[in-house]
Design a protein around this motif. Structure first.
Motif, PDB file in Angstrom:
ATOM      1  N   VAL A  58       1.089  -0.979   0.019  1.00 29.48           N
ATOM      2  CA  VAL A  58       0.317   0.065   0.044  1.00 29.48           C
ATOM      3  C   VAL A  58       0.571   0.984  -0.641  1.00 29.48           C
ATOM      4  CG1 VAL A  58      -1.326   0.711   1.681  1.00 29.48           C
ATOM      5  CG2 VAL A  58      -1.568  -1.631   1.332  1.00 29.48           C
ATOM      6  N   TRP A  59       0.766   2.224  -0.688  1.00 37.91           N
ATOM      7  CA  TRP A  59       0.941   3.274  -0.611  1.00 37.91           C
ATOM      8  C   TRP A  59       0.588   4.913  -1.038  1.00 37.91           C
ATOM      9  CZ3 TRP A  59       1.364  -0.340  -4.658  1.00 37.91           C
ATOM     10  CH2 TRP A  59       0.920   0.751  -5.982  1.00 37.91           C
ATOM     11  N   THR A  60       1.243   5.800  -1.022  1.00 35.42           N
ATOM     12  CA  THR A  60       0.730   7.249  -1.903  1.00 35.42           C
ATOM     13  C   THR A  60       1.631   7.768  -2.519  1.00 35.42           C
ATOM     14  OG1 THR A  60      -0.733   7.525  -0.004  1.00 35.42           O
ATOM     15  CG2 THR A  60       0.013   9.665  -1.331  1.00 35.42           C
ATOM     16  N   TYR A  61       1.349   8.173  -4.037  1.00 34.95           N
ATOM     17  CA  TYR A  61       2.361   8.909  -4.757  1.00 34.95           C
ATOM     18  C   TYR A  61       2.390   9.971  -4.512  1.00 34.95           C
ATOM     19  CZ  TYR A  61       1.226   5.109  -8.434  1.00 34.95           C
ATOM     20  OH  TYR A  61       1.357   4.404  -9.419  1.00 34.95           O
ATOM     21  N   ASP A  64       0.002  12.804  -5.294  1.00 41.59           N
ATOM     22  CA  ASP A  64      -1.009  12.599  -4.669  1.00 41.59           C
ATOM     23  C   ASP A  64      -1.213  13.606  -3.416  1.00 41.59           C
ATOM     24  OD1 ASP A  64      -2.405  11.029  -7.089  1.00 41.59           O
ATOM     25  OD2 ASP A  64      -1.535   9.717  -6.021  1.00 41.59           O
ATOM     26  N   VAL A  68      -5.249   9.764  -0.731  1.00 39.37           N
ATOM     27  CA  VAL A  68      -5.337   9.159  -1.698  1.00 39.37           C
ATOM     28  C   VAL A  68      -4.278   8.098  -1.142  1.00 39.37           C
ATOM     29  CG1 VAL A  68      -5.378   8.932  -3.660  1.00 39.37           C
ATOM     30  CG2 VAL A  68      -5.624  10.718  -2.495  1.00 39.37           C
ATOM     31  N   ARG A  69      -4.698   6.153  -1.073  1.00 40.48           N
ATOM     32  CA  ARG A  69      -3.868   5.268  -1.093  1.00 40.48           C
ATOM     33  C   ARG A  69      -3.897   4.043  -2.241  1.00 40.48           C
ATOM     34  NH1 ARG A  69      -3.110   3.183   4.771  1.00 40.48           N
ATOM     35  NH2 ARG A  69      -3.465   1.730   4.023  1.00 40.48           N
ATOM     36  N   HIS A  70      -2.822   3.218  -2.637  1.00 40.95           N
ATOM     37  CA  HIS A  70      -2.943   2.990  -3.987  1.00 40.95           C
ATOM     38  C   HIS A  70      -2.347   1.139  -3.607  1.00 40.95           C
ATOM     39  CE1 HIS A  70      -3.782   5.797  -6.834  1.00 40.95           C
ATOM     40  NE2 HIS A  70      -2.227   5.951  -5.741  1.00 40.95           N
ATOM     41  N   LEU A  71      -2.763   0.024  -3.930  1.00 43.11           N
ATOM     42  CA  LEU A  71      -3.032  -0.635  -3.763  1.00 43.11           C
ATOM     43  C   LEU A  71      -2.479  -2.318  -4.535  1.00 43.11           C
ATOM     44  CD1 LEU A  71      -3.164  -3.695  -1.592  1.00 43.11           C
ATOM     45  CD2 LEU A  71      -5.173  -3.710  -2.442  1.00 43.11           C
ATOM     46  N   GLY A  72      -0.550  -2.824  -4.677  1.00 41.11           N
ATOM     47  CA  GLY A  72      -0.529  -3.545  -5.552  1.00 41.11           C
ATOM     48  C   GLY A  72       1.279  -3.848  -5.309  1.00 41.11           C
TER      49      GLY A  72
END
Length: 123
Positions: A58-61, A64, A68-72
């Motif tokens: 899980v990270w945030t650019y 951003d 705002v979080r992203h998963l992958g």
């Protein structure tokens, strides 16, 4: 069986050079070397096995908002696991979709086999 379309990769690189020359030049200068990449998987079952072993994060650019979080997977882990894409800094959507579709096919085949086994045991 997976087919490596090197001609398609050459076309994509050529298109990138002409459409976005500064971005392409920057990517050439900052390209990482020496990442141990596996050969592309030979079957949908192998794709599934590699996908299961790949770490997810899980990270945030940086551009951003912190909410705002992203998963992958990290692009380097994806490149190492599957040997797909033109570099190890980005995951192409076509490659991510292909991995997902191959994994779904492998899971479907396993479900069908399990259902057949259950039906056999019921008799």
């Amino acid at each position: 069986m997976w087919v490596d379309t090197r001609r398609g990769r050459v076309r994509a690189r050529t298109a990138a050079r002409t459409r976005h020359p500064l971005a392409w030049f920057h990517s050439v200068l900052t390209r990482k070397r020496g990442v141990a990449v596996q050969t592309p998987p030979a079957s949908a079952g192998e794709v599934l096995e590699r996908l299961v072993d790949m770490p997810l994060s899980v990270w945030t650019y940086g551009f951003d908002h912190e909410s705002v979080r992203h998963l992958g997977p990290m692009a380097q882990d994806f490149a190492t696991a599957f040997g797909l894409g033109s570099n190890d800094r980005r995951i192409a959507m076509v490659d991510a979709n292909g991995v997902c579709m191959a994994s779904i096919q492998a899971l479907y085949r396993r479900v069908i086999a399990l259902e057949a086994e259950v039906e056999r045991l019921r008799r």
